[in-house]
Motif scaffolding. Sequence first.
Motif, PDB file in Angstrom:
ATOM      1  N   HIS A  59       0.861  -1.193   0.000  1.00  0.00           N
ATOM      2  CA  HIS A  59       0.000   0.000   0.000  1.00  0.00           C
ATOM      3  C   HIS A  59       0.892   1.237   0.000  1.00  0.00           C
ATOM      4  O   HIS A  59       1.720   1.406   0.907  1.00  0.00           O
ATOM      5  N   THR A  89       0.655   0.425  -9.959  1.00  0.00           N
ATOM      6  CA  THR A  89       0.189  -0.864  -9.437  1.00  0.00           C
ATOM      7  C   THR A  89       0.698  -2.007 -10.303  1.00  0.00           C
ATOM      8  O   THR A  89       1.173  -3.036  -9.788  1.00  0.00           O
ATOM      9  N   GLN A 104      -2.949  -7.383  -1.727  1.00  0.00           N
ATOM     10  CA  GLN A 104      -3.348  -6.608  -2.892  1.00  0.00           C
ATOM     11  C   GLN A 104      -2.536  -5.321  -2.955  1.00  0.00           C
ATOM     12  O   GLN A 104      -2.321  -4.658  -1.940  1.00  0.00           O
ATOM     13  N   ARG A 106      -2.176  -1.529  -3.741  1.00  0.00           N
ATOM     14  CA  ARG A 106      -3.078  -0.381  -3.811  1.00  0.00           C
ATOM     15  C   ARG A 106      -2.271   0.910  -3.766  1.00  0.00           C
ATOM     16  O   ARG A 106      -1.344   1.032  -2.949  1.00  0.00           O
ATOM     17  N   ASP A 108      -2.734   5.303  -3.918  1.00  0.00           N
ATOM     18  CA  ASP A 108      -3.634   6.444  -3.780  1.00  0.00           C
ATOM     19  C   ASP A 108      -2.863   7.708  -4.104  1.00  0.00           C
ATOM     20  O   ASP A 108      -1.706   7.868  -3.688  1.00  0.00           O
ATOM     21  N   ALA A 132     -10.084  -1.136   0.620  1.00  0.00           N
ATOM     22  CA  ALA A 132     -10.659  -1.661  -0.615  1.00  0.00           C
ATOM     23  C   ALA A 132     -11.849  -0.794  -1.019  1.00  0.00           C
ATOM     24  O   ALA A 132     -12.419  -0.069  -0.190  1.00  0.00           O
TER      25      ALA A 132
END
Length: 544
Positions: A59, A89, A104, A106, A108, A132
């Motif tokens: 993340h 990603t 996962q 991720r 931002d 998520a």
Amino acid sequence: MPTYVQHAVLGRIPDVFNAEAIWQTPGLALFSRRPLLRDLLERSPREHKGRAATRCFSHVTLVLPQEDVDDDYHLTRGARARDLAETLTALHQKDFGDLLGSDQVRYDVVGATSLAPGEIEVKFGHAVYLPAPDEKILYNISVSRDSAIWHPVCPLYPNQRLALIGGEGAEASAVAQGWPFGPDAALLILNDGPDAPPVVQMRPKDAFDCRYDPRSGYYTIKSLREPQGGRLLLKIARTSAFPVRPRTFTDPAASATPVAASNPAVWQSRSGQASVDPRGTPNSVEAARAHAGPAGLPRQAGAGPIDLTAVPAAASHKPANRAGESDATYAPVSQQRVSLVALALPRLSRYRDTGAQALELPFDRALALSTDAQPAISLMVDAADDLYACTAEGRQRIEAPATFAPVDARALRLLPAAPEMADRYRAMVCLAQPVSAGVASGVRFTFGRNSPMLASLRLLDSPRFLKRADGAGTASADRIGLSRTAFSFEAAAKGYTIGRQSATQALYHLDDKLQFVASIGDAPYLLPRGHHLVAGHYVLRFDA
């Protein structure tokens, strides 16, 4: 302290939306190569064995110059920012696929005015979490300096393990407004999911005192090294998306076990750690003491807490005499007393013809009504019947019930008006220190604007509390709701005889716990000892 948030600023990026330029430098000029995002992730793995990385962070938050983010939103509706996150990603999954496991990736992209053109700030680490798309918020975290004005900090999600809170310039995952402890201090919240209580730790551990107040519902954090270094209040509010599950006990003995004794994860104030059960039960030794009677004995079933600070205990709560003792050992005092224990905030919408715009109650640091221009806190009701709390931090709308502790050791309670009184009153403010006056027995007295009797209890008999639309400041706040001769009272054998003297005066009977009992009409009314009478702004307690 471990590094919970890896933080770096990448400079000299010609195009801040170019994912390849952020991920790695093109070409093979290794000696002139600047560390970029891929290098930072390699140098700071999530887990490693020896020098070999076994797991990497997945993340990442990218902070771009705010002007670039605004231009992208204006011109492309944020398409370049979305393409940047998707491309990074894909690069992340391609280069670190063997170190991701089931995690996962991720990304931002946000903006900040503190960055210069061509600069990008990257954040990743144990305390950086991106939810998520369909993940709901478990807790909302907010902070305050005075318990009245609360500033939101960040949400906490069910799958989020850690949240690190600090001040401006600190390496934290969230910034708390008005952080009083300096850049080296941090507040760490550990989350084990909806069924486990969150745990609060201050870092460094031995430098702070962290306590949870179950009545107020927030933590109080103070510095031990600098007693005058200020305090911070922390509230962790569970959202409606994850309702509290009712707790059931199959073993009666287990239900009577103090929380601190049955749970080894109780907080310790000197370690700066605290935990709260999401069901509303504090995980602390103080909570066990709060539910215990004198000398640590358990309270009887159904016995409610007695608040000796906000409202004096009724005579029925007087402890029984010990063997060999009697009331004769105490010095005699006046047996008849009338005490002002609360102030009732009216619905000003009922008095629009008076031009009243607001009724404001300022309290000083002793939480007494203040004439000072700098009160510790002010509670206000406006012409739209909205309630506000005002402090040096600003103004914020509030609702009853609520508790405000702008200073240590004392608090103001805001109680909602009973439904039977809601057409006239918005709420009641319980005074931290009631004001009392003695009355003689066998004599009938009158209470009202024109009555000198108990004038010392009419604290709002002044124009400074009432704000009018025309700016005039000559009318007393008592003109709203209190007649010149409101009612008469006389001490009787079983209480006080109350007689309404004005047909327009509303009188209400509240019991010893400030719960509504009845409205008082023109017929003589017997008020039991220790019960309350509401007239105008005043909630009076009559003791015999």
